[in-house]
Design a protein around this motif. Sequence first.
Motif, PDB file in Angstrom:
ATOM      1  N   VAL A  85      12.641   1.101  -7.185  1.00 11.26           N
ATOM      2  CA  VAL A  85      12.289   0.415  -5.943  1.00 11.26           C
ATOM      3  C   VAL A  85      13.455  -0.482  -5.554  1.00 11.26           C
ATOM      4  O   VAL A  85      14.004  -1.191  -6.392  1.00 11.26           O
ATOM      5  CB  VAL A  85      11.011  -0.436  -6.105  1.00 11.26           C
ATOM      6  N   ALA A  86      13.827  -0.428  -4.288  1.00 10.77           N
ATOM      7  CA  ALA A  86      14.862  -1.304  -3.741  1.00 10.77           C
ATOM      8  C   ALA A  86      14.270  -1.993  -2.515  1.00 10.77           C
ATOM      9  O   ALA A  86      13.385  -1.438  -1.857  1.00 10.77           O
ATOM     10  CB  ALA A  86      16.096  -0.498  -3.358  1.00 10.77           C
ATOM     11  N   THR A  87      14.756  -3.172  -2.211  1.00  9.63           N
ATOM     12  CA  THR A  87      14.292  -3.909  -1.038  1.00  9.63           C
ATOM     13  C   THR A  87      15.483  -4.238  -0.162  1.00  9.63           C
ATOM     14  O   THR A  87      16.515  -4.693  -0.653  1.00  9.63           O
ATOM     15  CB  THR A  87      13.585  -5.217  -1.452  1.00  9.63           C
ATOM     16  N   GLY A  88      15.342  -3.979   1.113  1.00  4.11           N
ATOM     17  CA  GLY A  88      16.410  -4.284   2.057  1.00  4.11           C
ATOM     18  C   GLY A  88      16.507  -3.222   3.125  1.00  4.11           C
ATOM     19  O   GLY A  88      15.550  -2.504   3.404  1.00  4.11           O
ATOM     20  N   ASN A  89      17.677  -3.113   3.692  1.00  2.27           N
ATOM     21  CA  ASN A  89      17.920  -2.139   4.746  1.00  2.27           C
ATOM     22  C   ASN A  89      17.834  -0.732   4.163  1.00  2.27           C
ATOM     23  O   ASN A  89      18.578  -0.377   3.250  1.00  2.27           O
ATOM     24  CB  ASN A  89      19.288  -2.388   5.378  1.00  2.27           C
ATOM     25  N   GLY A 144       0.820  -1.212   0.000  1.00  2.00           N
ATOM     26  CA  GLY A 144       0.000   0.000   0.000  1.00  2.00           C
ATOM     27  C   GLY A 144       0.851   1.258   0.000  1.00  2.00           C
ATOM     28  O   GLY A 144       0.565   2.225  -0.725  1.00  2.00           O
ATOM     29  N   ARG A 145       1.905   1.268   0.811  1.00  4.42           N
ATOM     30  CA  ARG A 145       2.803   2.431   0.862  1.00  4.42           C
ATOM     31  C   ARG A 145       3.485   2.634  -0.487  1.00  4.42           C
ATOM     32  O   ARG A 145       3.598   3.753  -0.979  1.00  4.42           O
ATOM     33  CB  ARG A 145       3.835   2.246   1.972  1.00  4.42           C
ATOM     34  N   GLN A 146       3.940   1.536  -1.095  1.00  4.86           N
ATOM     35  CA  GLN A 146       4.600   1.647  -2.394  1.00  4.86           C
ATOM     36  C   GLN A 146       3.625   2.173  -3.444  1.00  4.86           C
ATOM     37  O   GLN A 146       3.975   3.037  -4.242  1.00  4.86           O
ATOM     38  CB  GLN A 146       5.164   0.295  -2.832  1.00  4.86           C
ATOM     39  N   GLN A 147       2.400   1.667  -3.439  1.00  2.00           N
ATOM     40  CA  GLN A 147       1.413   2.107  -4.419  1.00  2.00           C
ATOM     41  C   GLN A 147       1.090   3.591  -4.238  1.00  2.00           C
ATOM     42  O   GLN A 147       1.002   4.337  -5.219  1.00  2.00           O
ATOM     43  CB  GLN A 147       0.131   1.272  -4.309  1.00  2.00           C
ATOM     44  N   ARG A 148       0.935   4.042  -2.999  1.00  2.00           N
ATOM     45  CA  ARG A 148       0.663   5.473  -2.748  1.00  2.00           C
ATOM     46  C   ARG A 148       1.824   6.334  -3.224  1.00  2.00           C
ATOM     47  O   ARG A 148       1.626   7.385  -3.841  1.00  2.00           O
ATOM     48  CB  ARG A 148       0.379   5.703  -1.266  1.00  2.00           C
ATOM     49  N   ALA A 149       3.054   5.892  -2.953  1.00  2.00           N
ATOM     50  CA  ALA A 149       4.228   6.653  -3.379  1.00  2.00           C
ATOM     51  C   ALA A 149       4.321   6.709  -4.902  1.00  2.00           C
ATOM     52  O   ALA A 149       4.573   7.770  -5.484  1.00  2.00           O
ATOM     53  CB  ALA A 149       5.497   6.044  -2.786  1.00  2.00           C
ATOM     54  N   GLU A 150       4.099   5.579  -5.554  1.00  2.00           N
ATOM     55  CA  GLU A 150       4.195   5.547  -7.013  1.00  2.00           C
ATOM     56  C   GLU A 150       3.083   6.374  -7.657  1.00  2.00           C
ATOM     57  O   GLU A 150       3.309   7.060  -8.659  1.00  2.00           O
ATOM     58  CB  GLU A 150       4.156   4.107  -7.518  1.00  2.00           C
TER      59      GLU A 150
END
Length: 180
Positions: free
Chosen positions: A100-104, A65-71
């Motif tokens: 988009v990156a995933t991790g720390n 949801g956060r990613q979709q709102r940001a995009e």
Amino acid sequence: TGSETDTLVFTVAVAIARRSAGHVKFLHIRPDLQAIVAAMAASGSGGRRTNFYEIIGSLETNMAGRQQRAETAFHEVCEREQIVISNEASSGTPSAEWAVATGNEATHMTEHGRVADLIVLGYARETTARDILEASLMHTGRPVLIVPQSMPDPATGTIVIAWKDTADAARAVAAAQPFI
């Protein structure tokens, strides 16, 4: 971040890019949910009956949801400001890309920030945001512009420089001169 401050941060970044026909990379960093759950399990958080599949599902739904709102905010700002969306800089016109990156989050911010001319962040009080802010300020060697939660109208023209008498601080301020 997928927060309500994204639109303002994106608008400020695009306005800066417009002044120099720059390229803006909008970076969304998703936490590594498996690492979070593994850390919870290792620490004993949640007790014996914790259903980690439910936790992962809930966290994944929240992060998606956060990613979709940001995009969505990214595309809305680019459309409104008539910014070309491209993975490469356009000559003579401002452009933007979504990544988009995933991790720390702090690690990714440091890696991506070191190759940026300027890092533009929103003001947030969340712990993770503090980690990203610290990584940006202390580990990239690049200038950081922190956009307030709301912009004064009109902007005051006041610039604040957080200073520490070190070579890193001198380099960061020197790098910020074109923006100041």
